[in-house]
Structures are given as C-alpha cells and as structure tokens.
Design a protein around this motif. Structure first.
Motif, mmCIF file in Angstrom:
data_model
loop_
_atom_site.group_PDB
_atom_site.id
_atom_site.type_symbol
_atom_site.label_atom_id
_atom_site.label_comp_id
_atom_site.label_asym_id
_atom_site.label_seq_id
_atom_site.Cartn_x
_atom_site.Cartn_y
_atom_site.Cartn_z
ATOM 1 N N ARG A 28 3.852 -68.896 -20.010
ATOM 2 C CA ARG A 28 3.849 -70.359 -20.048
ATOM 3 C C ARG A 28 4.102 -70.822 -21.473
ATOM 4 O O ARG A 28 3.383 -70.430 -22.385
ATOM 5 C CB ARG A 28 2.501 -70.890 -19.579
ATOM 6 C CG ARG A 28 2.187 -70.537 -18.158
ATOM 7 C CD ARG A 28 0.828 -70.935 -17.688
ATOM 8 N NE ARG A 28 0.038 -71.718 -18.616
ATOM 9 C CZ ARG A 28 -1.133 -72.224 -18.344
ATOM 10 N NH1 ARG A 28 -1.682 -72.004 -17.188
ATOM 11 N NH2 ARG A 28 -1.793 -72.930 -19.223
ATOM 12 N N PRO A 29 5.123 -71.659 -21.671
ATOM 13 C CA PRO A 29 5.359 -72.156 -23.026
ATOM 14 C C PRO A 29 4.169 -72.970 -23.535
ATOM 15 O O PRO A 29 3.528 -73.705 -22.789
ATOM 16 C CB PRO A 29 6.585 -73.058 -22.871
ATOM 17 C CG PRO A 29 7.252 -72.591 -21.625
ATOM 18 C CD PRO A 29 6.139 -72.112 -20.733
ATOM 19 N N GLU A 30 3.886 -72.815 -24.789
ATOM 20 C CA GLU A 30 2.831 -73.590 -25.448
ATOM 21 C C GLU A 30 3.452 -74.895 -25.939
ATOM 22 O O GLU A 30 4.555 -74.889 -26.487
ATOM 23 C CB GLU A 30 2.302 -72.779 -26.626
ATOM 24 C CG GLU A 30 1.231 -73.450 -27.409
ATOM 25 C CD GLU A 30 0.754 -72.573 -28.558
ATOM 26 O OE1 GLU A 30 0.661 -73.101 -29.672
ATOM 27 O OE2 GLU A 30 0.491 -71.378 -28.328
ATOM 28 N N ASP A 100 -6.240 -86.657 -20.524
ATOM 29 C CA ASP A 100 -6.965 -85.511 -19.965
ATOM 30 C C ASP A 100 -6.172 -84.777 -18.889
ATOM 31 O O ASP A 100 -6.293 -83.557 -18.753
ATOM 32 C CB ASP A 100 -8.309 -85.947 -19.374
ATOM 33 C CG ASP A 100 -9.338 -86.270 -20.442
ATOM 34 O OD1 ASP A 100 -9.138 -85.864 -21.617
ATOM 35 O OD2 ASP A 100 -10.332 -86.938 -20.119
ATOM 36 N N CYS A 101 -5.376 -85.500 -18.102
ATOM 37 C CA CYS A 101 -4.679 -84.845 -16.989
ATOM 38 C C CYS A 101 -3.179 -84.650 -17.241
ATOM 39 O O CYS A 101 -2.476 -84.140 -16.375
ATOM 40 C CB CYS A 101 -4.909 -85.601 -15.681
ATOM 41 S SG CYS A 101 -4.137 -87.213 -15.583
ATOM 42 N N LEU A 102 -2.702 -85.019 -18.432
ATOM 43 C CA LEU A 102 -1.286 -84.871 -18.766
ATOM 44 C C LEU A 102 -0.893 -83.402 -18.800
ATOM 45 O O LEU A 102 -1.580 -82.571 -19.401
ATOM 46 C CB LEU A 102 -0.999 -85.505 -20.135
ATOM 47 C CG LEU A 102 0.422 -85.342 -20.662
ATOM 48 C CD1 LEU A 102 1.411 -86.098 -19.782
ATOM 49 C CD2 LEU A 102 0.495 -85.818 -22.096
ATOM 50 N N GLU A 103 0.208 -83.071 -18.137
ATOM 51 C CA GLU A 103 0.766 -81.722 -18.161
ATOM 52 C C GLU A 103 2.274 -81.821 -18.333
ATOM 53 O O GLU A 103 2.924 -82.640 -17.696
ATOM 54 C CB GLU A 103 0.502 -80.970 -16.854
ATOM 55 C CG GLU A 103 -0.903 -80.534 -16.639
ATOM 56 C CD GLU A 103 -1.059 -79.691 -15.374
ATOM 57 O OE1 GLU A 103 -0.088 -79.540 -14.586
ATOM 58 O OE2 GLU A 103 -2.161 -79.186 -15.164
ATOM 59 N N ILE A 104 2.806 -80.954 -19.177
ATOM 60 C CA ILE A 104 4.251 -80.813 -19.306
ATOM 61 C C ILE A 104 4.609 -79.514 -18.583
ATOM 62 O O ILE A 104 4.003 -78.467 -18.831
ATOM 63 C CB ILE A 104 4.685 -80.715 -20.792
ATOM 64 C CG1 ILE A 104 4.125 -81.871 -21.623
ATOM 65 C CG2 ILE A 104 6.198 -80.611 -20.891
ATOM 66 C CD1 ILE A 104 4.671 -83.226 -21.304
ATOM 67 N N HIS A 105 5.557 -79.601 -17.658
ATOM 68 C CA HIS A 105 5.993 -78.426 -16.900
ATOM 69 C C HIS A 105 7.372 -77.996 -17.392
ATOM 70 O O HIS A 105 8.221 -78.839 -17.675
ATOM 71 C CB HIS A 105 6.070 -78.748 -15.410
ATOM 72 C CG HIS A 105 4.738 -78.933 -14.779
ATOM 73 N ND1 HIS A 105 4.516 -78.683 -13.454
ATOM 74 C CD2 HIS A 105 3.543 -79.352 -15.271
ATOM 75 C CE1 HIS A 105 3.246 -78.929 -13.147
ATOM 76 N NE2 HIS A 105 2.637 -79.342 -14.244
ATOM 77 N N PHE A 106 7.553 -76.699 -17.479
ATOM 78 C CA PHE A 106 8.819 -76.110 -17.877
ATOM 79 C C PHE A 106 9.296 -75.248 -16.720
ATOM 80 O O PHE A 106 8.612 -74.297 -16.321
ATOM 81 C CB PHE A 106 8.631 -75.257 -19.145
ATOM 82 C CG PHE A 106 8.115 -76.053 -20.310
ATOM 83 C CD1 PHE A 106 8.996 -76.685 -21.177
ATOM 84 C CD2 PHE A 106 6.757 -76.193 -20.529
ATOM 85 C CE1 PHE A 106 8.519 -77.436 -22.257
ATOM 86 C CE2 PHE A 106 6.272 -76.930 -21.602
ATOM 87 C CZ PHE A 106 7.152 -77.554 -22.467
ATOM 88 N N LYS A 109 6.693 -74.809 -13.944
ATOM 89 C CA LYS A 109 5.400 -74.202 -14.259
ATOM 90 C C LYS A 109 4.733 -74.981 -15.376
ATOM 91 O O LYS A 109 5.370 -75.308 -16.375
ATOM 92 C CB LYS A 109 5.595 -72.763 -14.755
ATOM 93 C CG LYS A 109 5.404 -71.703 -13.731
ATOM 94 C CD LYS A 109 5.636 -70.359 -14.359
ATOM 95 C CE LYS A 109 4.359 -69.593 -14.445
ATOM 96 N NZ LYS A 109 4.578 -68.202 -14.841
ATOM 97 N N ALA A 110 3.457 -75.267 -15.202
ATOM 98 C CA ALA A 110 2.719 -75.990 -16.239
ATOM 99 C C ALA A 110 2.713 -75.178 -17.528
ATOM 100 O O ALA A 110 2.444 -73.978 -17.516
ATOM 101 C CB ALA A 110 1.290 -76.263 -15.780
ATOM 102 N N GLY A 111 3.028 -75.853 -18.624
ATOM 103 C CA GLY A 111 2.937 -75.212 -19.921
ATOM 104 C C GLY A 111 1.470 -75.117 -20.347
ATOM 105 O O GLY A 111 0.564 -75.561 -19.645
ATOM 106 N N TRP A 112 1.250 -74.538 -21.490
ATOM 107 C CA TRP A 112 -0.088 -74.350 -22.029
ATOM 108 C C TRP A 112 -0.272 -75.327 -23.185
ATOM 109 O O TRP A 112 0.345 -75.176 -24.242
ATOM 110 C CB TRP A 112 -0.270 -72.913 -22.481
ATOM 111 C CG TRP A 112 -1.599 -72.561 -22.983
ATOM 112 C CD1 TRP A 112 -2.804 -72.998 -22.514
ATOM 113 C CD2 TRP A 112 -1.905 -71.692 -24.053
ATOM 114 N NE1 TRP A 112 -3.831 -72.440 -23.237
ATOM 115 C CE2 TRP A 112 -3.292 -71.633 -24.193
ATOM 116 C CE3 TRP A 112 -1.119 -70.934 -24.929
ATOM 117 C CZ2 TRP A 112 -3.922 -70.869 -25.159
ATOM 118 C CZ3 TRP A 112 -1.751 -70.165 -25.884
ATOM 119 C CH2 TRP A 112 -3.139 -70.143 -25.987
#
Length: 115
Positions: A28-30, A100-106, A109-112
């Motif tokens: 997972r990309p950081e 708190d719930c923000l996610e970036i997906h690549f 797949k959710a990044g880290w």
C-alpha cells in the motif's frame, strides 16, 4: 510430543501473520495529507505520495467516493505525486470527522496514511 507440535504450529502462525502484515503494509502506498481547511461547506487539502508506479487515485470519506468538479478518479504518475483537492464536505459531516475517515485509494486499494 504434542506440546512440541503445538509450539511449532504457533511459531509458524506468528511468522505467517508477520509476513502477511508486512506484505499488506508494503503493498500500500504511503501518503500524507496536509493543509486541510473548510470554508462554506468546501474542504480543501493537499495529498502527496511517492509512487513506485503509476496509479489511479480515488478519494473516499467513509463509504462516500468523493469528486472534484464531477471528476472522481485521477491518474498519478510514478514518482513524486502531489495534488490539491477542493471537495464538498459530505452533508452532516464536520471537518474533523472528514479528516478521521479520509482515505486515498491507489488502484482501488486504500493507501497507508502517515500522520
């Protein structure tokens, strides 16, 4: 003899779990999120990452796929990636809840997220 077998199985299970966790984290990309602001129902933030390969980027707030000016997917090239987003804050959500719930997906797949 059975205690020895149980001990070997337990050691193998711990090693397998460690390998799976390592694989999941390294696959997972950081990414980082900076400069988050909210004004008049709009949230602005900058996301950045170092990518090993090009990826399709999507932004999620919980179960909501976010968009910016009707666009909900972006292409990021390999290497340093940085993008500023301006999005409508989901109805009923505070900026703190959004953060708190923000996610970036690549590539789906959710990044880290590193804080």
């Amino acid at each position: 003899m059975s205690k020895a077998i149980i001990a070997v199985v337990a050691i193998i299970a711990v090693i397998a779990a460690g390998v799976l966790i390592y694989h999941e984290v390294t696959e997972r990309p950081e990414y980082h999120v900076d400069d988050m602001h909210e004004a008049v129902g709009l949230v602005t933030f900058t996301a950045s990452a170092e990518l090993d390969e090009a990826a399709t980027v999507t932004v999620w707030a919980g179960d909501t796929k976010m968009s910016m000016l009707g666009i909900d997917e972006w292409t990021a090239s390999a290497g340093s990636w940085e993008q500023t987003f301006i999005m409508t804050l989901p109805e009923g959500m505070t900026i703190e809840e959004f953060d708190d719930c923000l996610e970036i997906h690549f590539d789906g797949k959710a990044g880290w997220r590193r804080r």
